[in-house]
Design a protein around this motif. Structure first.
Motif, PDB file in Angstrom:
ATOM      1  N   HIS A  24       0.842  -1.201   0.000  1.00 48.66           N
ATOM      2  CA  HIS A  24       0.000   0.000   0.000  1.00 48.66           C
ATOM      3  C   HIS A  24       0.879   1.253   0.000  1.00 48.66           C
ATOM      4  CE1 HIS A  24      -2.769   3.063   1.569  1.00 48.66           C
ATOM      5  NE2 HIS A  24      -3.760   2.288   1.130  1.00 48.66           N
ATOM      6  N   ASP A  38      -6.097   1.356  -1.359  1.00 48.59           N
ATOM      7  CA  ASP A  38      -6.888   0.570  -0.403  1.00 48.59           C
ATOM      8  C   ASP A  38      -7.543  -0.620  -1.094  1.00 48.59           C
ATOM      9  OD1 ASP A  38      -6.302   2.324   1.684  1.00 48.59           O
ATOM     10  OD2 ASP A  38      -8.274   3.308   1.647  1.00 48.59           O
ATOM     11  N   GLU A  42      -6.889  -4.547  -0.593  1.00 49.51           N
ATOM     12  CA  GLU A  42      -8.014  -5.399  -0.224  1.00 49.51           C
ATOM     13  C   GLU A  42      -8.069  -6.652  -1.099  1.00 49.51           C
ATOM     14  OE1 GLU A  42     -12.884  -5.129   0.035  1.00 49.51           O
ATOM     15  OE2 GLU A  42     -11.717  -3.274  -0.043  1.00 49.51           O
TER      16      GLU A  42
END
Length: 86
Positions: A24, A38, A42
């Protein structure tokens, strides 16, 4: 990873596993928005936890006849070299 390194003629390629937090942060450092970073993290978490997985086994009908070597040679390596020369 050897197939990719050979395809782009790079002896210094190495596989390096990283945490999703570092992934990230790396995306963010390259200018990816927080929202997109994000979502990409995920996806990584879903794959790693096996929440997201193949429901259907690979068969001749569901697989491409293209080998990874051919894909690297014909698709990946030319784009990699073009990006490298920019």
């Amino acid at each position: 990873m050897g197939v990719i390194a050979k395809g782009v003629r790079a002896d210094d390629f190495a596989y390096e596993q990283t945490s999703l937090a570092d992934f990230h942060a790396g995306l963010r450092s390259k200018g990816v928005s927080v929202n997109v970073a994000d979502m990409m993290a995920e996806v990584g978490e879903a794959v790693n936890s096996r929440y997201t997985r193949m429901r259907q086994p690979r068969t001749a009908r569901t697989s491409t006849p293209t080998s990874i070597e051919r894909f690297i040679e014909e698709e990946f390596a030319p784009r990699y070299r073009a990006a490298e020369s920019e």
